[in-house]
Motif scaffolding. Structure first.
Motif, PDB file in Angstrom:
ATOM      1  N   ASP A  70       0.839  -1.201   0.000  1.00 13.53           N
ATOM      2  CA  ASP A  70       0.000   0.000   0.000  1.00 13.53           C
ATOM      3  C   ASP A  70       0.874   1.251   0.000  1.00 13.53           C
ATOM      4  O   ASP A  70       0.587   2.231  -0.718  1.00 13.53           O
ATOM      5  CB  ASP A  70      -0.932   0.010   1.216  1.00 13.53           C
ATOM      6  CG  ASP A  70      -2.087  -0.978   1.085  1.00 13.53           C
ATOM      7  OD1 ASP A  70      -2.306  -1.486  -0.036  1.00 13.53           O
ATOM      8  OD2 ASP A  70      -2.743  -1.256   2.105  1.00 13.53           O
ATOM      9  N   ILE A  73       2.690   1.605  -3.522  1.00 13.24           N
ATOM     10  CA  ILE A  73       1.768   2.049  -4.564  1.00 13.24           C
ATOM     11  C   ILE A  73       1.435   3.527  -4.396  1.00 13.24           C
ATOM     12  O   ILE A  73       1.423   4.301  -5.359  1.00 13.24           O
ATOM     13  CB  ILE A  73       0.489   1.190  -4.558  1.00 13.24           C
ATOM     14  CG1 ILE A  73       0.806  -0.224  -5.068  1.00 13.24           C
ATOM     15  CG2 ILE A  73      -0.602   1.828  -5.423  1.00 13.24           C
ATOM     16  CD1 ILE A  73      -0.338  -1.214  -4.929  1.00 13.24           C
ATOM     17  N   GLU A  79       1.324   1.105 -11.534  1.00 15.90           N
ATOM     18  CA  GLU A  79       0.009   0.639 -11.968  1.00 15.90           C
ATOM     19  C   GLU A  79      -0.116  -0.873 -11.816  1.00 15.90           C
ATOM     20  O   GLU A  79      -0.216  -1.628 -12.796  1.00 15.90           O
ATOM     21  CB  GLU A  79      -0.248   1.080 -13.405  1.00 15.90           C
ATOM     22  CG  GLU A  79      -0.350   2.596 -13.554  1.00 15.90           C
ATOM     23  CD  GLU A  79      -0.668   3.035 -14.958  1.00 15.90           C
ATOM     24  OE1 GLU A  79      -0.700   2.172 -15.860  1.00 15.90           O
ATOM     25  OE2 GLU A  79      -0.890   4.238 -15.167  1.00 15.90           O
ATOM     26  N   LEU A  80      -0.100  -1.318 -10.562  1.00 23.11           N
ATOM     27  CA  LEU A  80      -0.319  -2.713 -10.212  1.00 23.11           C
ATOM     28  C   LEU A  80      -1.292  -2.758  -9.047  1.00 23.11           C
ATOM     29  O   LEU A  80      -1.331  -1.832  -8.224  1.00 23.11           O
ATOM     30  CB  LEU A  80       0.991  -3.390  -9.799  1.00 23.11           C
ATOM     31  CG  LEU A  80       2.067  -3.619 -10.868  1.00 23.11           C
ATOM     32  CD1 LEU A  80       3.332  -4.155 -10.221  1.00 23.11           C
ATOM     33  CD2 LEU A  80       1.566  -4.573 -11.947  1.00 23.11           C
ATOM     34  N   THR A  81      -2.074  -3.808  -8.957  1.00 27.52           N
ATOM     35  CA  THR A  81      -2.924  -3.986  -7.787  1.00 27.52           C
ATOM     36  C   THR A  81      -2.039  -4.421  -6.609  1.00 27.52           C
ATOM     37  O   THR A  81      -0.918  -4.936  -6.816  1.00 27.52           O
ATOM     38  CB  THR A  81      -3.994  -5.054  -8.023  1.00 27.52           C
ATOM     39  OG1 THR A  81      -3.349  -6.336  -8.156  1.00 27.52           O
ATOM     40  CG2 THR A  81      -4.804  -4.750  -9.274  1.00 27.52           C
ATOM     41  N   PRO A  82      -2.508  -4.241  -5.383  1.00 31.23           N
ATOM     42  CA  PRO A  82      -1.728  -4.723  -4.241  1.00 31.23           C
ATOM     43  C   PRO A  82      -1.382  -6.198  -4.340  1.00 31.23           C
ATOM     44  O   PRO A  82      -0.254  -6.597  -4.014  1.00 31.23           O
ATOM     45  CB  PRO A  82      -2.656  -4.436  -3.060  1.00 31.23           C
ATOM     46  CG  PRO A  82      -3.461  -3.250  -3.490  1.00 31.23           C
ATOM     47  CD  PRO A  82      -3.692  -3.468  -4.957  1.00 31.23           C
ATOM     48  N   GLU A  84      -0.985  -7.983  -7.087  1.00 32.86           N
ATOM     49  CA  GLU A  84       0.037  -8.181  -8.115  1.00 32.86           C
ATOM     50  C   GLU A  84       1.411  -7.764  -7.628  1.00 32.86           C
ATOM     51  O   GLU A  84       2.403  -8.489  -7.830  1.00 32.86           O
ATOM     52  CB  GLU A  84      -0.341  -7.376  -9.368  1.00 32.86           C
ATOM     53  CG  GLU A  84      -1.545  -7.926 -10.122  1.00 32.86           C
ATOM     54  CD  GLU A  84      -2.035  -6.971 -11.197  1.00 32.86           C
ATOM     55  OE1 GLU A  84      -2.715  -7.448 -12.128  1.00 32.86           O
ATOM     56  OE2 GLU A  84      -1.754  -5.746 -11.096  1.00 32.86           O
TER      57      GLU A  84
END
Length: 234
Positions: A70, A73, A79-82, A84
């Motif tokens: 978190d 990011i 541009e990745l989800t947590p 990923e």
């Protein structure tokens, strides 16, 4: 090596001058993996076009991974989800760790002390199960009755859940189980569980506090100190 299983009867611990068990953190406390985590995070983000510097490092030490990703990011805008980013960092860390990780100064002697005196001992880490198993496989013989992984509890450090789970597994009392930690969030978790804490800072500084013993190395830790921090609480 077994993980926490609430369906398994608690282990029976006996009193040892008040000391019932030792609950030992892994990354930065037992093994020198904090540099590996930083290399995994920094190298991966660099490949994605985002440079991390030392000012970021103190914010990612000590896990848990959910908090780390978190933060990364939010700071980088990658541009990745947590999920990923977490998966990629863990995979990179496993690659770096594959050859094993060195023990922290004094760790081998501490493990020998715990084994010699048959002190019930558990490994309690914010790292995931596969990371813990890899470290323990490379470690070889050790005194751990079981381990608690960050992905096996509903809330990991700085919440008390991992340490409370270990205390319950031993059938012990929190005030008679010594937590050994290197990171501020781990210290908070041990204290929130009601355990006396011995802190050996690695990357991030740890401030003095009530019921908190600060050391510069595990080499300073002996049986008398383990007993004394419990005796001060009972």
């Amino acid at each position: 090596m077994t993980s926490i299983d609430t369906t398994t009867p608690a282990l029976t611990v006996t009193g040892d001058h008040g000391l019932q068990a030792v609950l030992l953190d892994m990354d930065g406390t037992l093994v020198d993996t904090e540099d590996f985590w930083w290399q995994a995070e920094a190298s991966l983000l660099a490949e994605l076009g985002h440079q991390l510097d030392e000012s970021h490092r103190r914010h990612v030490v000590g896990g848990p991974m959910t908090r780390v990703v978190d933060y990364l990011i939010a700071e980088t805008g990658v541009e990745l989800t947590p999920a990923e980013l977490s998966g990629r960092i863990n995979a990179r860390f496993v690659e770096l760790l594959d050859g094993g990780a060195p023990l922290m100064p004094g760790a081998a002697e501490l493990l020998g002390l715990l084994r010699e005196h048959a002190i019930p001992t558990a490994l309690v880490s914010a790292s995931h199960r596969r990371i813990i198993d890899l470290v323990l496989r490379n470690l070889g013989d050790h005194p751990f009755a079981f381990s608690v992984a960050g992905d096996e509890v509903a809330r990991t450090k700085p919440h008390p859940d991992p340490y409370l789970a270990a205390v319950a597994r031993f059938g012990a009392e929190p005030g008679r189980c010594v937590v050994i930690e290197d990171a501020p969030l781990g210290v908070l978790a041990g204290e929130a569980a009601g355990c006396p804490v011995i802190a050996v800072p690695s990357v991030a500084p740890i401030e003095p506090g009530p019921g908190r013993t600060l050391l510069s190395s595990l080499a300073e830790l002996d049986l008398d100190l383990l007993r004394s921090v419990v005796a001060a609480r009972v």
